[in-house]
Design an enzyme around this catalytic site. Structure first.
Site, PDB file in Angstrom:
ATOM      1  N   ALA A 162       2.897   1.396   3.955  1.00  0.00           N
ATOM      2  CA  ALA A 162       1.623   1.970   3.528  1.00  0.00           C
ATOM      3  C   ALA A 162       0.481   1.803   4.519  1.00  0.00           C
ATOM      4  O   ALA A 162      -0.634   2.237   4.242  1.00  0.00           O
ATOM      5  CB  ALA A 162       1.215   1.352   2.191  1.00  0.00           C
ATOM      6  N   ASN A 177       4.891  -5.412  -0.348  1.00  0.00           N
ATOM      7  CA  ASN A 177       5.795  -5.343   0.789  1.00  0.00           C
ATOM      8  C   ASN A 177       5.033  -5.186   2.091  1.00  0.00           C
ATOM      9  O   ASN A 177       5.465  -5.666   3.136  1.00  0.00           O
ATOM     10  CB  ASN A 177       6.777  -4.181   0.614  1.00  0.00           C
ATOM     11  CG  ASN A 177       7.821  -4.466  -0.450  1.00  0.00           C
ATOM     12  OD1 ASN A 177       8.384  -5.548  -0.502  1.00  0.00           O
ATOM     13  ND2 ASN A 177       8.057  -3.500  -1.311  1.00  0.00           N
ATOM     14  N   HIS A 186      -6.187  -0.655   2.159  1.00  0.00           N
ATOM     15  CA  HIS A 186      -5.486  -1.686   2.924  1.00  0.00           C
ATOM     16  C   HIS A 186      -6.366  -2.057   4.110  1.00  0.00           C
ATOM     17  O   HIS A 186      -6.731  -1.195   4.911  1.00  0.00           O
ATOM     18  CB  HIS A 186      -4.131  -1.175   3.423  1.00  0.00           C
ATOM     19  CG  HIS A 186      -3.212  -0.766   2.317  1.00  0.00           C
ATOM     20  ND1 HIS A 186      -2.547  -1.673   1.529  1.00  0.00           N
ATOM     21  CD2 HIS A 186      -2.865   0.461   1.862  1.00  0.00           C
ATOM     22  CE1 HIS A 186      -1.812  -1.026   0.637  1.00  0.00           C
ATOM     23  NE2 HIS A 186      -1.995   0.270   0.822  1.00  0.00           N
TER      24      HIS A 186
END
Length: 263
Positions: A120, A186, A216
């Site tokens: 991601a 993850n 993120h």
């Protein structure tokens, strides 16, 4: 033409399958016994649906895991044992040191590669490059809407009904984060493996009811200087717990097996 095999056929795998170019063929899907018949009906006879690596008829050019940690641990060693390169989304499984060592040993013994997918986030290549010169600090912040945390260990840490502002509900190492939040963290394990390791990467997980996107944020310092990356990414429509970019990273690996120039 190149053939790929998927481990798992959930929302991420379906998205990757939908976007595969014509020169990359999905030949085999490896799924659980409980879902095999439904998926066979969905995919038809042109794609083999199996429940064990032992049932593999045609050896693919690449296997890509999109099943979660349980599926990876069940099937990865046998896949590598058949000299099939393996791409991994569920990088949190590397918190299990015994399993990680077994993966590496099996891949080496059979002359194949394990591909840890970026998932991601962007910047994994830069963090990994910087690690060779020396990194002193790596901090990852994962910010998501509360709905993306529901059904995970976060249920024990967040009062969803009274959450009105961004709330940090977990601070710890990447090893701890990936183990406690396998479906959501993850990426923390990926950053850690690329950089300073699972035990020296700091992770903060945040529930923010104001968010429309998953955020993120990576901060790193080292001999190279400073790095700061912030990404706002949409989850898959079919699964709010899965980043759309994570699916695209799996798609990228599938496409690379038929490309002379590699990025």
């Amino acid at each position: 033409m190149k053939n790929v095999m998927f481990i798992g056929y959930g929302s991420m795998a379906r998205k990757v399958h939908e976007m595969l170019p014509k020169n990359i063929i999905l030949s085999t899907v490896l799924v659980s016994t409980r879902s095999a018949e439904i998926i066979k009906t969905e995919l038809g006879e042109s794609i083999a649906v199996i429940t064990s690596v032992d049932d593999l008829i045609e050896t693919p050019d690449l296997a890509v895991e999109m099943s979660g940690q349980d599926g990876l641990k069940e099937h990865a060693i046998k896949i590598l044992g058949k000299s099939i390169p393996l791409g991994i989304i569920s990088v949190g499984a590397f918190t299990d040191e015994k399993f990680a060592i077994s993966l590496a040993d099996t891949a080496e013994a059979n002359g194949v590669e394990i591909h840890i997918l970026a998932g991601a986030v962007a910047g994994i290549d830069g963090i990994h490059a910087a690690s060779f010169a020396g990194l002193s600090d790596v901090v990852y912040q994962g910010k998501k809407h509360p709905s993306s945390w529901k059904g995970s260990h976060a249920d024990r840490l967040i009062d969803y009904d009274n959450l009105v502002e961004p709330t940090v509900f977990f601070t710890g190492t990447a090893r701890e984060a990936a183990a406690l939040f396998p479906d959501n963290s993850n990426v923390a394990a990926t950053i850690a493996i690329a950089g300073v390791g699972l035990d020296d990467t700091t992770v903060e997980l945040i529930a923010d009811p104001t968010l429309e996107y998953n955020i993120h944020h990576i901060m790193a310092k080292g001999v190279f200087g400073k790095l700061e990356i912030s990404m706002a990414g949409l989850p898959l429509v079919e699964n709010p717990k899965t980043s759309s970019l994570a699916a695209f990273s799996a798609l990228r690996l599938c496409c690379q097996i038929d490309q002379v120039i590699q990025m």
